[in-house]
Enzyme design. Structure first.
Site, PDB file in Angstrom:
ATOM      1  N   GLU A  40      19.532  30.956 -18.144  1.00 30.74           N
ATOM      2  CA  GLU A  40      18.653  29.227 -18.754  1.00 30.74           C
ATOM      3  C   GLU A  40      19.666  27.955 -19.770  1.00 30.74           C
ATOM      4  O   GLU A  40      19.697  27.247 -19.745  1.00 30.74           O
ATOM      5  CB  GLU A  40      17.902  29.648 -19.354  1.00 30.74           C
ATOM      6  CG  GLU A  40      16.567  28.826 -20.407  1.00 30.74           C
ATOM      7  CD  GLU A  40      16.011  29.858 -20.482  1.00 30.74           C
ATOM      8  OE1 GLU A  40      15.100  30.166 -21.107  1.00 30.74           O
ATOM      9  OE2 GLU A  40      15.478  29.169 -22.408  1.00 30.74           O
ATOM     10  N   HIS A  74      12.120  39.960 -14.959  1.00 33.20           N
ATOM     11  CA  HIS A  74      13.529  39.462 -15.783  1.00 33.20           C
ATOM     12  C   HIS A  74      12.922  39.783 -16.737  1.00 33.20           C
ATOM     13  O   HIS A  74      14.247  40.869 -17.090  1.00 33.20           O
ATOM     14  CB  HIS A  74      13.494  37.661 -16.160  1.00 33.20           C
ATOM     15  CG  HIS A  74      14.536  37.926 -16.568  1.00 33.20           C
ATOM     16  ND1 HIS A  74      15.979  38.161 -16.289  1.00 33.20           N
ATOM     17  CD2 HIS A  74      14.753  37.006 -18.346  1.00 33.20           C
ATOM     18  CE1 HIS A  74      17.069  37.840 -17.310  1.00 33.20           C
ATOM     19  NE2 HIS A  74      16.398  37.647 -18.181  1.00 33.20           N
ATOM     20  N   ARG A 104       8.218  35.954 -23.889  1.00 34.60           N
ATOM     21  CA  ARG A 104       9.913  36.217 -24.650  1.00 34.60           C
ATOM     22  C   ARG A 104      10.755  34.380 -24.269  1.00 34.60           C
ATOM     23  O   ARG A 104      10.412  33.935 -24.036  1.00 34.60           O
ATOM     24  CB  ARG A 104      10.606  37.178 -24.107  1.00 34.60           C
ATOM     25  CG  ARG A 104      11.681  37.035 -24.816  1.00 34.60           C
ATOM     26  CD  ARG A 104      12.215  38.154 -24.643  1.00 34.60           C
ATOM     27  NE  ARG A 104      13.155  38.359 -23.268  1.00 34.60           N
ATOM     28  CZ  ARG A 104      14.606  38.124 -22.967  1.00 34.60           C
ATOM     29  NH1 ARG A 104      14.767  37.256 -24.113  1.00 34.60           N
ATOM     30  NH2 ARG A 104      14.622  37.961 -21.943  1.00 34.60           N
ATOM     31  N   GLN A 140       7.853  39.046 -17.874  1.00 40.78           N
ATOM     32  CA  GLN A 140       9.132  37.227 -17.639  1.00 40.78           C
ATOM     33  C   GLN A 140       9.078  37.715 -16.534  1.00 40.78           C
ATOM     34  O   GLN A 140      10.234  38.315 -15.530  1.00 40.78           O
ATOM     35  CB  GLN A 140       9.344  37.371 -18.739  1.00 40.78           C
ATOM     36  CG  GLN A 140      10.114  35.738 -18.816  1.00 40.78           C
ATOM     37  CD  GLN A 140      11.135  35.299 -19.775  1.00 40.78           C
ATOM     38  OE1 GLN A 140      12.009  36.561 -20.292  1.00 40.78           O
ATOM     39  NE2 GLN A 140      10.707  34.772 -20.561  1.00 40.78           N
ATOM     40  N   ARG A 182       9.468  29.437 -20.886  1.00 38.75           N
ATOM     41  CA  ARG A 182       9.647  30.181 -19.377  1.00 38.75           C
ATOM     42  C   ARG A 182       8.448  30.438 -18.585  1.00 38.75           C
ATOM     43  O   ARG A 182       9.193  29.812 -17.607  1.00 38.75           O
ATOM     44  CB  ARG A 182      10.621  31.444 -19.728  1.00 38.75           C
ATOM     45  CG  ARG A 182      12.462  31.607 -19.976  1.00 38.75           C
ATOM     46  CD  ARG A 182      12.703  32.695 -20.154  1.00 38.75           C
ATOM     47  NE  ARG A 182      14.169  32.091 -20.393  1.00 38.75           N
ATOM     48  CZ  ARG A 182      15.151  33.482 -20.823  1.00 38.75           C
ATOM     49  NH1 ARG A 182      14.374  35.149 -20.654  1.00 38.75           N
ATOM     50  NH2 ARG A 182      16.629  33.584 -20.920  1.00 38.75           N
ATOM     51  N   HIS A 208      12.338  34.442 -14.963  1.00 41.97           N
ATOM     52  CA  HIS A 208      12.805  33.835 -15.267  1.00 41.97           C
ATOM     53  C   HIS A 208      12.255  33.186 -13.891  1.00 41.97           C
ATOM     54  O   HIS A 208      12.682  32.928 -12.554  1.00 41.97           O
ATOM     55  CB  HIS A 208      14.442  34.897 -15.539  1.00 41.97           C
ATOM     56  CG  HIS A 208      14.901  33.411 -15.741  1.00 41.97           C
ATOM     57  ND1 HIS A 208      15.908  32.606 -15.381  1.00 41.97           N
ATOM     58  CD2 HIS A 208      15.246  33.818 -17.087  1.00 41.97           C
ATOM     59  CE1 HIS A 208      16.879  32.213 -16.616  1.00 41.97           C
ATOM     60  NE2 HIS A 208      16.332  32.916 -17.137  1.00 41.97           N
ATOM     61  N   LEU A 230      20.313  36.908 -11.602  1.00 38.19           N
ATOM     62  CA  LEU A 230      20.134  35.573 -12.794  1.00 38.19           C
ATOM     63  C   LEU A 230      20.494  34.401 -12.391  1.00 38.19           C
ATOM     64  O   LEU A 230      22.208  34.292 -12.517  1.00 38.19           O
ATOM     65  CB  LEU A 230      20.216  36.927 -14.226  1.00 38.19           C
ATOM     66  CG  LEU A 230      19.785  35.670 -15.476  1.00 38.19           C
ATOM     67  CD1 LEU A 230      18.309  35.043 -15.606  1.00 38.19           C
ATOM     68  CD2 LEU A 230      19.820  36.748 -16.733  1.00 38.19           C
ATOM     69  N   PHE A 239      18.623  26.292 -26.027  1.00 37.73           N
ATOM     70  CA  PHE A 239      17.746  26.934 -25.415  1.00 37.73           C
ATOM     71  C   PHE A 239      16.171  26.691 -25.226  1.00 37.73           C
ATOM     72  O   PHE A 239      15.520  26.280 -25.927  1.00 37.73           O
ATOM     73  CB  PHE A 239      18.102  28.409 -25.786  1.00 37.73           C
ATOM     74  CG  PHE A 239      18.925  29.430 -24.382  1.00 37.73           C
ATOM     75  CD1 PHE A 239      19.790  29.589 -24.260  1.00 37.73           C
ATOM     76  CD2 PHE A 239      18.242  29.919 -23.689  1.00 37.73           C
ATOM     77  CE1 PHE A 239      20.640  29.831 -23.379  1.00 37.73           C
ATOM     78  CE2 PHE A 239      19.190  31.137 -22.505  1.00 37.73           C
ATOM     79  CZ  PHE A 239      19.753  30.920 -22.597  1.00 37.73           C
TER      80      PHE A 239
END
Lengths: 594, 236
Positions: A255, A353, A398, A240, A286, A242, A252, A119
């Site tokens: 990732e 996000h 994050r 954030q 991100r 995304h 969404l 990730f």
């Protein structure tokens, strides 16, 4: 008017991941606990999390929590508190294994262990190369997790108040938190939940932006309630975006798609992340990926008629792998982009996000605020965990899969701290006489106002303002204008009118109450963002550019500090970042690159 | 897709002011970007804030916006507006008491879900690390664990309409089989005992409406068939 009072040891507001995890601790400790939720628990937004939860189990390759900690500090652009980050990363294995024991259907490795995938931003050996750290149940990890935790609560006989909306936090003169007022949505009845411990697990407020991956219910109710009760909000400028929301729809795309080998491409099919993050490429953090995408689009290399999105390509992957590891993404592609991702790339854009900031907490889950010169004085009786709280582990940005970890670790620690404090045995403090007055006045004003502002239009005005003035790239003058615009919207948001006057399931009233929470969050965000005159993590300003003196525009000398927005007078103060971990050496400041 | 007017006929009932439910004809202009039925409902609600329905994730994973759409149960957020014949007739899920407009009282539905003990039962002391499960054993849970509890299935099932208090219904039975099929669960025989009853399980007559309407493409009838097979197998 006399308002019914229900007495509990603890009241938990919110039944998403954090709330359910807290509830397990309290119920299994035998404490009388009420869990309030606007929706049936399994409809909470944790259900939409896809890619996984981070833990250095090391099931497929070597891993260690100190590497995870390093990645999280670096991901946070050094704004995360290192004591809280150590606490979280060290606890990860324990809380993930617990979920497995609760029955969560994780995918498995060939030797039967929990399946892990790479990730963004998660690396081995202090930033060397991507590592398989994200524990996944296909691309439905949040769903599998939330249902498993709800089921565990059914087993533990947790008492739920389903489709109850909490309205206001009750604090007495000394500042102790004594519970909440809440409305039963089916009947419109207002009740006081009088508790010795109040835990907020109300999630995020992504709906302040026009384009968001967030559910309709993500309206920052906990932040609104805290703000109205005079509790400051921390680091609200950090949101954030995304990288991969479906263009147009905002839905969404995990990732995990890139974790399984997906590649971002611009209009000339170039794998552009190689230019922005030569080492981690598509699996950079991100904020880095979102900015790269926005830059490609801004510079005319976007795709489609309006050149306003880029492509997420997995057509080179084995279709069987896609259908096994990313079945939900295949479905989302067909449903919301009209694209079969086995054959064609998916159109994606950076989409709001996650809220890195929130109600300031200690890593024990206790809410803290400035008092008598102490910047982190505990607010007695008040706890928070998950997206509504700011521990702060995510700092300025994050990492993917750290949100599910946050809600497990801090949901649990908030629960544990509440149990500990409750067992210390203090009785219920007396309710103030006016405990419900503020809520009753708000509702009565919304119900009876004539010639007020329309909820739908006010919300749209707020969302457009946030989108235009506080997006992926921020500009000094636009932020200034944004502040005056959002204060204008606030005036309307304090004068809402609804046509629906029914007591039964009045969703117009609910949406008006939610708007009053959203505006608190939007205002805190805009004012905090305008005030921070540097670039860090997800907060990037054109007037704080990348220079030799300030790489990436980050200015540690002046801005290595947490923002505290005071809702009482819209003022800003700051508190230091905790650079001291609990047991290990600090992660030293350095320029961030992937 | 382009700008277009779309006609609706919506079930309306507000217990505070209506003696009886009625169907309201209403139309709304949609933008090219309005793709799903939920987008249209959002537009309708901006016009008339009293129209009441549940919604949350808008991407088919939370299960809030289940309703009866042109006679068939489905999720508003996953239904393409342009695939629907107009006027689009929206009614609450059938077979459950209506609270208001498209909002039904789901108490009975969840009561049945809870009745199957929807949690893993394993009385061994938990090991230090995860319990092991082979990928093949894990695969047995596919098609079972993905249920979103939207109630499209149970409220399209005639057996559930007639006996919502006695027949567990497709959603609850799917969940029951999800735990029976889990190699980590130790309560199979207790779970079968719990369903050994002329109503709880055996009211399923394989009409398969549940399969037809499930927005997640799940097959409760198949899961119910497997439970029935296990009942038969242990009887002989």
């Amino acid at each position: 008017m006399s308002i019914p009072v229900l007495k509990f040891d603890a009241v938990i507001v919110g039944a998403g991941g954090a709330g359910l995890r807290s509830a397990i601790q309290l119920s299994e400790a035998g404490l009388k606990t009420a869990v309030l939720s606007k929706v049936f628990p399994t409809r909470s937004h944790t259900v939409a999390a896809q890619g996984g939860v981070a833990a250095s189990l090391g099931n497929s390759e070597q891993d260690h929590w100190t590497w995870h900690m390093y990645d999280t500090v670096k991901g946070s652009d050094w704004l995360g508190d290192q004591d809280a980050i150590e606490f979280m990363c060290k606890k990860a294995n324990e809380v993930v294994v617990e979920l497995e024991h609760y029955g969560m259907p994780f995918d498995r490795t060939d030797d039967g262990k929990i399946y892990q995938r790479p990730f963004g931003g998660h690396m081995s050996n202090f930033g060397e190369k991507p590592v398989r750290r994200s524990c996944a149940a296909a691309d439905r990890t949040g769903h599998a997790m939330l249902h498993a935790m709800y089921q565990r609560n059914v087993k533990a006989n947790t008492q739920f108040f389903v489709e109850w909306m909490a309205l206001d936090l009750i604090r007495d003169e000394e500042g102790h938190v004594l519970g909440v007022t809440a409305m039963e949505m089916e009947t419109g009845q207002i009740v006081i939940f009088h508790a010795r411990a109040t835990i907020f697990a109300t999630g995020g407020a992504g709906r302040i932006f026009y384009s968001s991956t967030n559910a309709f219910i993500n309206t920052g109710d906990g932040l609104g309630m805290a703000a109205r009760a005079g509790i400051p909000l921390e680091d609200m400028e950090f949101w954030q975006f995304h990288p991969t929301g479906v263009a147009g729809a905002g839905v969404l795309i995990t990732e995990g798609v890139r974790g399984e080998g997906g590649i971002l491409r611009n209009s000339s099919k170039e794998r552009f992340m190689e230019r922005y993050a030569p080492n981690a490429k598509d699996l950079a953090s991100r904020d880095v990926v979102s900015r790269a995408m926005a830059t490609e689009i801004k510079e005319g290399r976007g795709c489609g008629v309006n050149k306003d999105y880029v492509l997420l390509d997995i057509t080179h992957l084995d279709p069987a792998t896609i259908m096994k590891r990313l079945p939900g993404i295949h479905e989302i592609g067909l449903q919301f982009a009209g694209v079969d991702c086995l054959k064609e790339p998916l159109p994606v854009v950076p989409t709001c996000h996650y809220q890195m900031g929130g109600i300031p907490t200690h890593y024990s889950g206790r809410v803290v605020m400035p008092k008598d010169g102490d910047m982190s004085s505990v607010v007695p009786g008040f706890y928070a965990g998950g997206e509504c709280a700011c521990a702060s582990v995510h700092g300025a940005n994050r990492l993917g899969t750290n949100s599910l970890l946050d809600l497990l670790v801090f949901g649990k620690s908030a629960g544990d701290s509440a149990v500990e404090d409750l067992k210390a045995g203090k009785a219920h403090r007396d309710l103030p006489k006016d405990a419900a007055d503020k809520s009753l006045a708000r509702i009565s004003a919304i119900d009876n106002r004539k010639g007020g502002a329309n909820v739908h239009e006010t919300r749209l005005a707020m969302q457009r303002t946030m989108q235009d003035h506080a997006g992926v790239f921020r500009f000094g003058d636009m932020l200034k204008q944004g502040v005056s615009k959002i204060l204008e919207v606030e005036k309307a948001a304090r004068q809402l009118e609804i046509k629906d006057k029914s007591m039964a399931w009045n969703t117009a009233r609910t949406e008006a109450l939610e708007m009053e929470n959203l505006i608190e969050v939007a205002k805190a965000t805009m004012i905090s963002a305008e005030a921070r005159k540097e670039s860090r993590g997800a907060h990037v300003r054109d007037d704080a550019p990348d220079t030799a003196e300030f790489p990436n525009g980050r200015n540690d000398k002046e801005w290595l500090k947490h923002t505290l927005f005071s809702p009482v007078d819209n003022s800003i103060s700051y508190k230091p970042v905790n650079m001291q971990p609990l047991t290990v050496e600090p992660v030293e400041l350095k320029t961030r690159s992937y | 897709m382009s700008k277009r007017m779309v006609q609706f006929s919506i079930y309306r009932y507000d217990p505070d002011k209506d003696d009886a439910p009625y169907m309201q004809d209403i139309s709304v202009e949609l933008e090219p970007t309005d793709r799903k039925l939920l987008d249209a409902l959002t537009k309708l609600k901006a016009k008339d804030d009293a129209i009441s329905y549940r919604r949350s994730c808008r991407e088919g994973v939370c299960g809030s916006d289940a309703m009866n759409i042109n006679g068939k149960n489905g999720l508003a957020c996953l239904t393409d507006i342009d695939s629907l014949k107009q006027p689009i007739v929206l009614r609450p899920l059938p077979g459950l008491p209506v609270i208001r407009d498209l909002i039904v009282d789901m108490t009975q539905f969840f009561k049945q879900y809870h009745s199957i003990k929807p949690y893993l039962i394993n009385n061994d002391p938990p090991p230090e690390r995860e319990r092991l499960q082979s990928p093949e054993d894990r695969e047995e849970l596919n098609g079972l664990y993905e249920c979103i509890l939207c109630a499209c299935c149970s409220t399209s099932c005639p057996s559930f309409w007639w006996n919502p208090d006695k027949f567990v219904g497709p959603a609850g039975l799917l969940a029951a089989y999800r735990f029976i099929a889990d190699t980590r669960d130790q309560a199979t025989s207790e779970r079968l005992d719990n369903l050994e009853d002329p109503y709880r399980l055996f009211r399923c007559h394989s009409i398969m409406n549940c399969v037809d309407v499930c927005p997640k493409g799940l097959n409760p009838t198949k899961a119910i068939g497997k439970i029935k097979d296990m009942m038969v197998a242990r009887a002989v």
